[in-house]
Design an enzyme around this catalytic site. Structure first.
Site, PDB file in Angstrom:
ATOM      1  N   GLN A 139      17.082  -8.329  -7.410  1.00  0.00           N
ATOM      2  CA  GLN A 139      17.632  -8.165  -6.058  1.00  0.00           C
ATOM      3  C   GLN A 139      17.004  -6.986  -5.321  1.00  0.00           C
ATOM      4  OE1 GLN A 139      19.478 -10.194  -4.411  1.00  0.00           O
ATOM      5  NE2 GLN A 139      20.324 -11.505  -6.004  1.00  0.00           N
ATOM      6  N   ALA A 188      10.922 -14.851  -8.233  1.00  0.00           N
ATOM      7  CA  ALA A 188      10.193 -15.201  -6.997  1.00  0.00           C
ATOM      8  C   ALA A 188      11.098 -15.756  -5.910  1.00  0.00           C
ATOM      9  CB  ALA A 188       9.104 -16.222  -7.326  1.00  0.00           C
ATOM     10  N   HIS A 189      12.136 -16.517  -6.314  1.00  0.00           N
ATOM     11  CA  HIS A 189      12.868 -17.243  -5.272  1.00  0.00           C
ATOM     12  C   HIS A 189      13.794 -16.362  -4.446  1.00  0.00           C
ATOM     13  CE1 HIS A 189      16.922 -17.910  -7.244  1.00  0.00           C
ATOM     14  NE2 HIS A 189      16.227 -17.650  -8.329  1.00  0.00           N
ATOM     15  N   THR A 210       2.201 -23.420 -21.258  1.00  0.00           N
ATOM     16  CA  THR A 210       1.194 -23.537 -20.193  1.00  0.00           C
ATOM     17  C   THR A 210       1.696 -22.841 -18.948  1.00  0.00           C
ATOM     18  OG1 THR A 210       0.513 -25.649 -21.102  1.00  0.00           O
ATOM     19  CG2 THR A 210      -0.109 -25.203 -18.812  1.00  0.00           C
ATOM     20  N   CYS A 266      24.967 -18.046  -9.277  1.00  0.00           N
ATOM     21  CA  CYS A 266      24.662 -18.445 -10.647  1.00  0.00           C
ATOM     22  C   CYS A 266      25.941 -18.664 -11.451  1.00  0.00           C
ATOM     23  CB  CYS A 266      23.800 -17.381 -11.316  1.00  0.00           C
ATOM     24  SG  CYS A 266      22.448 -16.882 -10.270  1.00  0.00           S
TER      25      CYS A 266
HETATM   26  C1  LIG Z   1      20.239  -9.327 -10.384  1.00  0.00           C
HETATM   27  C2  LIG Z   1      19.815 -10.691 -10.820  1.00  0.00           C
HETATM   28  N1  LIG Z   1      19.266 -10.850 -12.014  1.00  0.00           N
HETATM   29  C3  LIG Z   1      18.870 -12.045 -12.461  1.00  0.00           C
HETATM   30  C4  LIG Z   1      19.003 -13.172 -11.691  1.00  0.00           C
HETATM   31  C5  LIG Z   1      18.536 -14.489 -12.212  1.00  0.00           C
HETATM   32  O1  LIG Z   1      17.312 -14.810 -11.580  1.00  0.00           O
HETATM   33  P1  LIG Z   1      16.630 -16.227 -11.769  1.00  0.00           P
HETATM   34  O2  LIG Z   1      17.346 -17.173 -10.868  1.00  0.00           O
HETATM   35  O3  LIG Z   1      15.206 -15.994 -11.356  1.00  0.00           O
HETATM   36  O4  LIG Z   1      16.728 -16.609 -13.188  1.00  0.00           O
HETATM   37  C6  LIG Z   1      19.598 -13.066 -10.427  1.00  0.00           C
HETATM   38  C7  LIG Z   1      19.844 -14.269  -9.606  1.00  0.00           C
HETATM   39  O5  LIG Z   1      20.826 -14.384  -8.918  1.00  0.00           O
HETATM   40  C8  LIG Z   1      20.007 -11.788  -9.975  1.00  0.00           C
HETATM   41  O6  LIG Z   1      20.581 -11.630  -8.792  1.00  0.00           O
END
Ligand SMILES: Cc1ncc(COP(=O)(O)O)c(C=O)c1O
Length: 390
Positions: free
Chosen positions: A181, A202-203, A240, A327
């Site tokens: 973040q 990346a996203h 890969t 998440c």
């Molecule tokens: C602080 C933090 N760490 C890890 C992640 C997980 O990232 P990724 O979606 O690239 O697995 C996120 C995603 O919300 C995040 O905000």
């Protein structure tokens, strides 16, 4: 009738890919699509994309290209560090921050199931780490300290320099920072941060989903165990390399490199203030969970007493916001972050996160927040009427 546009206020969850990113991905997905490990022309072209993205990231972080490992995202990067930091058969403990992303917390819980001691830092009501308490958790068996630079739900950033100071005499401890973040919001320079490992995604910066990176300093690499085995394409990781995703990550990182940090920080501050002004103009009562200082302005977390976040979100139509981290969207337990900074379950269950990029159109933000405020008023009336009928 013109369709109302979707208003996206969930940039901490993910961001759209920009045109530059999609162009590069198209090239390496369809035209120079070779396997970067192949020695023929298409393989060499694919490899050139990996070399270029690696050097862009290395320049952005101020590290060596051979210290960057591509992963499937910050989740995998965090898992490699947490699970890989403990050598089997050695008495060890690790230290984590209890309000961090689930990818760190759940990996640490897995270590607990393997009888590794996990110690948890203490945080204050702003989400900042108590440095003296952290120092008291460390001993000669501590293998790792892992912490998020910027908290994904409330936007608090940590004082990494203070943490580094307490590690000065304790060089046996790996210092890992989850910067998923932070990238694009706070300048990240490995040397001044003094970290051993750093996770990126990346996203969160306009790149594609499913690609991230792990920086591991040259001296720390031998202290981590690999979790996957195979062709050995990268240190600590086999498989890969996904050239088109890596090219997209590189393109997104180039855009970050070009941005003027101060200007984009100020632009985000202006957007955050606008949001609060609209809530105030509508006389919506709210409690701010994001601290005013020591937080990135791109994330604003508030609780609206009496309105459950999930109820509000389901009534917002085309306005996209989140409750806690996306998440954990399937997990309807109140946010571990809001509870972790000392608030009760009601406040956690009514917390919403509005997050945006610093270049998001300010009128769109206004329209979105107006809709949120009107929806809150409608829900309040419904609740009030329901209570009167009881
Ligand atoms: C602080 C933090 N760490 C890890 C992640 C997980 O990232 P990724 O979606 O690239 O697995 C996120 C995603 O919300 C995040 O905000």
């Amino acid at each position: 009738m013109p369709q109302a546009p979707i208003i996206y206020l969930d940039a901490a969850s993910t961001t759209p890919c920009s045109d530059e990113v999609l162009t590069d991905m198209h090239e390496f997905g369809q035209i120079a699509f070779g396997n970067p490990s192949s020695s023929h022309l298409l393989g060499r072209l694919a490899k050139s994309a990996i070399i270029e993205s690696t050097s862009t990231l290395a320049a952005l972080l101020g590290c060596r290209p051979n210290e960057i490992i591509f992963t499937s995202g910050a989740t995998e990067s965090n898992n490699i560090v947490v699970l890989g930091s403990v050598k089997s058969g050695q008495a060890s403990n690790i230290v984590i921050c209890p309000i961090d992303h689930k990818s760190t917390l759940a990996a640490a819980e897995e270590l607990e199931r393997r009888n590794i001691e996990v110690r948890r830092m203490r945080v204050n009501t702003c989400g900042r780490v108590d440095i003296d308490h952290l120092a008291s958790l460390l001993d000669e068996h501590t293998a790792l300290i892992s912490i998020s630079y910027v908290n994904s739900e409330i936007g608090t950033f940590q004082n990494l320099k203070d943490i580094k100071k307490i590690l000065k005499q304790r060089t046996h401890i790996l210092f890992h920072v989850d910067a998923a973040q932070a990238l694009g919001k706070i300048p990240l320079n490995i040397k001044s941060l003094g970290v051993d490992c750093l996770s990126l995604s990346a996203h969160k910066i306009g790149g594609p989903k499913g690609i991230g990176a792990l920086y591991v300093s040259q001296h720390a690499i031998s202290r981590l165990n690999a979790l996957t085995f195979g062709g050995g394409q990268s240190p600590l990781r086999s498989g890969t390399l996904p050239t088109q995703l890596i090219a997209g990550f590189g393109a997104a990182a180039r855009l970050i490199q070009r941005q003027n940090h101060r200007e984009s920080w100020n632009a985000a501050c202006q957007r955050r203030s606008t949001i609060l002004e609209i809530f105030n103009a509508h006389k919506i009562s709210y409690l701010i969970n994001t601290p005013k200082y020591k937080s990135v302005p791109h994330i604003l977390n508030i609780s609206i007493p009496g309105i459950r976040a999930e109820t509000l979100i389901s009534h917002l139509g085309k306005v996209c916001i989140s409750s806690g981290s996306a998440c954990n969207a399937h997990d309807l337990r109140p946010s571990h972050v809001i509870m972790g900074i000392g608030h009760d379950s009601d406040r956690a269950a009514s917390s919403i996160r509005l997050s945006f990029t610093s270049d998001m159109d300010i009128d769109q933000i206004r329209n979105g927040v107006e809709i949120i405020c009107r929806t809150v008023s409608t829900l309040r009336q419904l609740i009030h009427r329901g209570n009167n009928h009881d």
